[in-house]
Design an enzyme around this catalytic site. Structure first.
Site, short mmCIF file in Angstrom:
data_model
loop_
_atom_site.label_atom_id
_atom_site.label_comp_id
_atom_site.label_asym_id
_atom_site.label_seq_id
_atom_site.Cartn_x
_atom_site.Cartn_y
_atom_site.Cartn_z
N LYS A 174 47.88 23.22 -3.06
CA LYS A 174 47.66 24.62 -2.71
C LYS A 174 46.97 24.66 -1.34
CE LYS A 174 44.34 27.64 -3.22
NZ LYS A 174 44.50 28.40 -1.96
N GLU A 209 34.99 16.99 -1.46
CA GLU A 209 34.56 16.81 -0.08
C GLU A 209 34.05 18.18 0.37
OE1 GLU A 209 33.96 16.85 3.18
OE2 GLU A 209 36.02 16.58 3.86
N CYS A 253 33.83 19.80 8.57
CA CYS A 253 32.82 19.47 7.56
C CYS A 253 31.82 18.45 8.09
CB CYS A 253 33.51 18.94 6.31
SG CYS A 253 34.70 17.67 6.66
N GLU A 310 24.96 25.13 5.95
CA GLU A 310 26.14 24.90 6.78
C GLU A 310 26.62 26.24 7.37
OE1 GLU A 310 30.02 23.85 4.82
OE2 GLU A 310 29.99 22.20 6.24
P1 NAI Z 1 36.55 27.73 -0.28
O1 NAI Z 1 35.87 26.50 -0.74
O2 NAI Z 1 36.45 28.92 -1.17
O3 NAI Z 1 38.10 27.43 -0.01
C1 NAI Z 1 38.67 26.15 0.02
C2 NAI Z 1 39.94 26.11 -0.83
O4 NAI Z 1 39.58 26.33 -2.19
C3 NAI Z 1 40.97 27.20 -0.49
O5 NAI Z 1 42.27 26.67 -0.64
C4 NAI Z 1 40.70 28.23 -1.56
O6 NAI Z 1 41.80 29.07 -1.84
C5 NAI Z 1 40.40 27.35 -2.76
N1 NAI Z 1 39.68 28.01 -3.85
C6 NAI Z 1 38.83 29.07 -3.78
N2 NAI Z 1 38.37 29.37 -4.99
C7 NAI Z 1 38.92 28.51 -5.88
C8 NAI Z 1 38.83 28.30 -7.29
N3 NAI Z 1 38.05 29.06 -8.04
N4 NAI Z 1 39.53 27.28 -7.83
C9 NAI Z 1 40.28 26.47 -7.08
N5 NAI Z 1 40.42 26.63 -5.74
C10 NAI Z 1 39.75 27.63 -5.15
O7 NAI Z 1 35.98 28.06 1.17
P2 NAI Z 1 36.09 29.40 2.06
O8 NAI Z 1 35.67 30.58 1.26
O9 NAI Z 1 37.40 29.42 2.74
O10 NAI Z 1 34.95 29.10 3.16
C11 NAI Z 1 33.58 29.29 2.84
C12 NAI Z 1 32.72 28.21 3.44
O11 NAI Z 1 33.08 26.94 2.90
C13 NAI Z 1 32.84 28.01 4.94
O12 NAI Z 1 32.04 28.93 5.62
C14 NAI Z 1 32.35 26.59 5.09
O13 NAI Z 1 30.94 26.55 5.14
C15 NAI Z 1 32.81 25.91 3.83
N6 NAI Z 1 34.06 25.14 4.05
C16 NAI Z 1 33.96 23.78 4.10
C17 NAI Z 1 35.08 23.03 4.37
C18 NAI Z 1 35.03 21.55 4.45
O14 NAI Z 1 35.79 20.96 5.19
N7 NAI Z 1 34.21 20.90 3.66
C19 NAI Z 1 36.38 23.65 4.64
C20 NAI Z 1 36.40 25.09 4.49
C21 NAI Z 1 35.25 25.78 4.21
#
Ligand code: NAI
Ligand code: MG
Length: 497
Positions: free
Chosen positions: A192, A267, A301, A401
């Site tokens: 996804k 991660e 990240c 972060e």
């Molecule tokens: P998120 O963690 O919600 O999104 C990442 C992925 O998880 C997306 O594909 C999203 O659709 C999916 N997702 C969301 N809720 C889910 C659930 N309940 N079950 C399974 N999958 C789910 O992050 P978001 O809201 O896009 O960004 C928020 C913050 O997260 C950012 O400001 C940043 O600080 C952090 N982040 C960290 C990343 C990294 O590389 N470690 C990458 C993106 C965001």
């Protein structure tokens, strides 16, 4: 469709979109519309405008994809010679290289990063497939001596259906980082993409299929986390979940997987320090620290989002860094500036709120600090490269972060103090060390609580070097041979002879 980069850029700026963009899911070897009729708009952050739409899935689409992936675990993929699996992955690497221009332009449009960054991500993606292609026929077990009356050996078997939940900051290379080792190990996959950046994963699935991957082995379902993500991570046929994203979503993913006793790789980002000691090559360190935070507009990240600097060189170093930060040109990714856009308006708002908070606490802003637009179109979602000086240890800008182009400076009295500051956050993803003193470097490398240590070059390494976090940055390792472990189970066969 083998257009040049220039032709694609011209097409986009003259029509506001590109022809032949993928708009559906990829399930069981073919393009499929959603079971429901929902769609998602796909935005170009460089202009802040939608340029296409894709199908948005739900539980029914997830179930179709997981069922296809499950059936594929018993199909030709399972029976194929490992050397043939390896050839398919190598052909995929070639297909990625020969479609590099299109992949990079689309990644730039979808994510907002600069074209140079997207081109580098696409090269890395091809390299990831090439690397894991090389191991597909070398995953082998051991024999275990049990004495004259027994024979014992281990076999490495694919875990089965794997789920991959991808964030929006490195859409194509994060997808590859999980898919390539999973496929090399003989697993099948349902991926996804982030709802904000779905296009490159769809293109990748199409290329894998063209390279000879049997139907059902790699499926992509677009959609939101709450609909598609949660249905996928809680599906009883999924045996492993690889997740990259926020800590809070990581907790949900782990809880969902726990109900099925599925394993997880998490991660989850960080607040990684770059420690600059007074004896470092300061000219080189300024440039390195600059790109450790401002690459990909800070949406990394493992970004070096804290600078821990020895007091005797603090003023001089921060002044030079601020000067360099002010020189960086930002703008639409396809115009190839130094810094691209922030991928989502929510993220831009989050960055702005963090910097506003610092401003209201009286923090000195040595560079940047404001939202801006693409200078050519006066549109888009951008934030100036920002430098916040001399922050106290409990400041939110030190502990949380931001995920944007915002560097927080902390001043250390000596190397011991630098170590103490470095480890005093809830995260443990990466840490950079700049010094000419070998002993200091190796002692810090030993004592820093982080999954990656970079000495005198931030982000040093490649697909060969394992990557992952400690503490709230998550667990499990991707990349390298370590990155395969999540995707195979060890079976022990013991016989009395
Ligand atoms: P998120 O963690 O919600 O999104 C990442 C992925 O998880 C997306 O594909 C999203 O659709 C999916 N997702 C969301 N809720 C889910 C659930 N309940 N079950 C399974 N999958 C789910 O992050 P978001 O809201 O896009 O960004 C928020 C913050 O997260 C950012 O400001 C940043 O600080 C952090 N982040 C960290 C990343 C990294 O590389 N470690 C990458 C993106 C965001
Ligand atoms: Mg987008």
């Amino acid at each position: 469709m083998n257009q040049t980069t220039d032709a694609l850029i011209h097409e986009y700026f003259s029509t506001g979109t590109l022809a032949y963009l993928p708009d559906s899911h990829f399930i069981d070897g073919s393009w499929r519309a959603s079971a429901g009729r929902e769609t998602l708009e796909v935005f170009d952050p460089g202009l802040g405008k939608a340029f296409t739409t894709v199908a948005a899935g739900d539980e029914e689409d997830v179930d179709a994809a997981v069922s296809a992936a499950d059936a594929a675990t018993r199909g030709p993929w399972r029976k194929m010679l490992p050397a043939d699996r390896s050839r398919i992955l190598l052909r995929a690497a070639e297909a990625i290289r020969s479609n590099a221009a299109r992949l990079a332009v689309i990644e730039t449009l979808d994510n907002g990063k600069t074209l140079a960054e997207a081109q580098s991500d696409v090269r890395n993606t091809a390299r990831i497939f090439e690397y894991y292609a090389g191991i597909a026929d070398k995953l082998q077990g051991e024999t275990i001596p049990l004495g004259a009356d027994h024979f014992a050996c281990t076999q490495l078997e694919p875990v089965g259906v794997t789920a991959h939940i991808i964030p929006w900051n490195y859409p194509i290379s994060t997808a590859a980082r999980g898919l390539a080792p999973a496929l090399a190990a003989g697993c099948t996959a349902v991926l996804k993409p982030a709802e904000q950046t779905p296009l490159s994963a769809l293109l990748l699935a199409g290329l894998l299929h063209q390279a000879g991957l049997p139907p059902g082995v790699c499926n992509v379902v677009n959609g939101t986390g709450s609909q598609v993500g949660s249905a996928l991570t809680s599906h009883p046929k999924v045996r492993h979940v690889t997740f990259t994203g926020s800590v809070n979503t990581g907790i949900h993913v782990m809880q969902a997987a726990a109900r099925n006793i599925a394993s997880v790789t998490l991660e989850l980002g960080g607040k990684s320090p770059a420690i600059v000691l007074a004896d470092a090559d300061l000219d080189a360190a300024v440039e390195d620290v600059l790109w450790a935070i401002y690459s990909n507009a800070g949406q990394i990240c493992s970004a070096g989002s804290r600078l821990i600097i020895e007091r005797s060189v603090h003023e001089h170093f921060v002044e030079r860094l601020a000067e360099r930060a002010r020189q960086l040109r930002f703008g639409h990714g396809l115009r190839n500036p130094d810094i691209g856009a922030i991928t989502t308006p929510e993220q831009l708002q989050k960055i702005d709120a963090y910097v506003d908070g610092a401003r209201s606490r009286g923090v000195r802003i040595a560079a940047g600090g404001r939202r801006v637009c693409d200078p050519a179109s006066d549109a888009g979602w951008f934030f100036q490269p920002t430098l916040l000086d001399n922050l106290p240890i409990h400041d939110p800008l030190v502990q949380e972060e931001v995920f944007g182009p915002v560097l927080s400076v902390q001043v250390a009295d000596n190397v011991e103090h630098a170590l103490e500051l470095a480890n005093a956050t809830p995260f443990g993803l990466a840490a950079g060390i700049y010094t000419r003193d070998f002993s200091h470097a190796m002692r810090l490398a030993r004592d820093l609580d982080a999954g990656q240590i970079y000495i005198n070059e931030y982000f040093a390494g490649g697909v060969e070097t394992p990557f992952g976090g400690n503490k709230r940055s998550g667990f499990g390792r991707e990349k390298g041979l370590e990155g395969l472990r999540a995707y195979y189970a060890v079976k022990t066969v013991t016989a009395r002879i």
